[in-house]
Write an enzyme that holds these catalytic residues in place. Structure first.
Site, PDB file in Angstrom:
ATOM      1  N   ASP A  37       2.255  -7.904   4.612  1.00 15.62           N
ATOM      2  CA  ASP A  37       0.792  -7.876   4.419  1.00 15.62           C
ATOM      3  C   ASP A  37      -0.046  -7.960   5.697  1.00 15.62           C
ATOM      4  O   ASP A  37      -1.097  -8.640   5.714  1.00 15.62           O
ATOM      5  CB  ASP A  37       0.366  -8.996   3.469  1.00 15.62           C
ATOM      6  CG  ASP A  37       0.998  -8.876   2.092  1.00 15.62           C
ATOM      7  OD1 ASP A  37       1.717  -7.894   1.848  1.00 15.62           O
ATOM      8  OD2 ASP A  37       0.771  -9.780   1.254  1.00 15.62           O
ATOM      9  N   LYS A  88       2.556  -4.318  -3.312  1.00 16.12           N
ATOM     10  CA  LYS A  88       2.862  -5.439  -4.214  1.00 16.12           C
ATOM     11  C   LYS A  88       1.580  -6.009  -4.814  1.00 16.12           C
ATOM     12  O   LYS A  88       0.627  -6.289  -4.089  1.00 16.12           O
ATOM     13  CB  LYS A  88       3.663  -6.514  -3.475  1.00 16.12           C
ATOM     14  CG  LYS A  88       2.963  -7.186  -2.312  1.00 16.12           C
ATOM     15  CD  LYS A  88       3.942  -8.113  -1.601  1.00 16.12           C
ATOM     16  CE  LYS A  88       3.327  -9.042  -0.603  1.00 16.12           C
ATOM     17  NZ  LYS A  88       2.182  -9.846  -1.021  1.00 16.12           N
ATOM     18  N   CYS A 117       2.018 -15.571   0.949  1.00 16.01           N
ATOM     19  CA  CYS A 117       2.897 -14.438   0.650  1.00 16.01           C
ATOM     20  C   CYS A 117       4.245 -14.514   1.373  1.00 16.01           C
ATOM     21  O   CYS A 117       5.263 -14.074   0.832  1.00 16.01           O
ATOM     22  CB  CYS A 117       2.180 -13.133   0.952  1.00 16.01           C
ATOM     23  SG  CYS A 117       0.820 -12.847  -0.211  1.00 16.01           S
TER      24      CYS A 117
HETATM   25  N1  TIU Z   1      -0.694 -11.995   1.890  1.00 17.26           N
HETATM   26  C1  TIU Z   1      -1.169 -13.164   1.500  1.00 17.26           C
HETATM   27  O1  TIU Z   1      -0.750 -14.218   1.957  1.00 17.26           O
HETATM   28  N2  TIU Z   1      -2.203 -13.111   0.593  1.00 17.26           N
HETATM   29  C2  TIU Z   1      -3.159 -14.093   0.464  1.00 17.26           C
HETATM   30  O2  TIU Z   1      -4.037 -14.012  -0.379  1.00 17.26           O
HETATM   31  N3  TIU Z   1      -3.073 -15.116   1.349  1.00 17.26           N
HETATM   32  C3  TIU Z   1      -3.966 -16.149   1.517  1.00 17.26           C
HETATM   33  O3  TIU Z   1      -3.645 -17.066   2.274  1.00 17.26           O
HETATM   34  N4  TIU Z   1      -5.125 -16.136   0.878  1.00 17.26           N
END
Ligand code: TIU
Length: 233
Positions: A24, A129, A162
């Protein structure tokens, strides 16, 4: 086999059965004006992970390590978005709304894409995802099985969300995870530190923790295929 110094003990890297998984690293999370900032986070906390990740990605590509990327996001019709996730936080701006970089966390929008510094190249799967974990509702299980992957080098953001969810999912599937501390980041430094400690605690309850320099050195070292033979006397 290549030995990577790690916590709680050395990680025996099997490059032919390992993949680099970058979680991500999307504009919506790491650039000003995206989803991360929209829900009140300080995105500058994440940007320190970019330079070490650039170096690690280059070394992985050079050594022929299999590389995969993930993106958190949803279909434009939101059919894969739980209502509970959409309304969580009661923010003014939420997933699917129009943001400064297009609709927030929607596949195909500029903010949803991976930052240019770490952009995937041909042959590197990009896994979209809808959840926090990379195995939930994705093709990752098939990709891992199809490529004979037994180990994941896990990087990306955010450490306690994530990255952690994915490491836990992988661990329960019998996959060994090595988390690279300088290639992950959180909006909350204390969560980053604690999340990494949680991975390696209790003898490596979820996996191992190391850093980019240690993995790069291991990838560049000669591979040990069998124990060294003592010289004949
Ligand atoms: N990729 C991921 O960690 N998505 C989130 O929403 N993370 C947050 O810390 N908000």
């Amino acid at each position: 086999m290549r030995t990577v110094p790690a916590k709680p003990y050395d990680f025996e890297l099997k490059p032919d059965k390992a993949a680099l998984l970058i979680i991500d690293m999307q504009r919506d999370f790491v650039e000003p004006g995206g989803f991360g900032e929209a829900i009140g986070n300080d995105v500058s906390q994440l940007r320190g992970s970019i330079p070490p990740l650039i170096a690690l990605l280059a070394a992985a590509r050079q050594s022929g390590l299999f590389v995969m990327h993930t993106r958190e996001g949803h279909k434009p019709d939101l059919s894969d978005l739980h209502e509970t996730k959409r309304v969580r936080g009661k923010a003014d701006m939420t997933i699917g709304d129009e943001g400064p970089m297009g609709r927030i966390l929607i596949i195909g929008e500029p903010g949803h894409d991976i930052i240019p510094e770490l952009y995937p190249i041909a042959g590197e799967p990009v896994i979209d995802k809808p959840g926090k974990g990379a195995f939930y509702n994705t093709e990752l299980t098939d990709l891992v099985a199809g490529h004979g992957i037994e180990q994941l080098l896990v990087c990306g953001v955010t450490t306690e969300v994530c990255v952690h969810t994915t490491v836990r999912e992988a661990n329960d599937r019998g996959i060994e995870c090595l988390v690279l501390s300088d290639c992950t980041a959180s909006y909350f430094p204390e969560f980053h530190e604690t999340a990494l400690r949680m991975v390696a605690a209790q003898g490596g309850i979820f996996g191992w923790v190391s850093d980019s320099a240690s993995v790069i050195a291991a990838l560049k070292s000669p591979e040990l295929t069998e124990p060294a033979v003592p010289a004949a006397s």
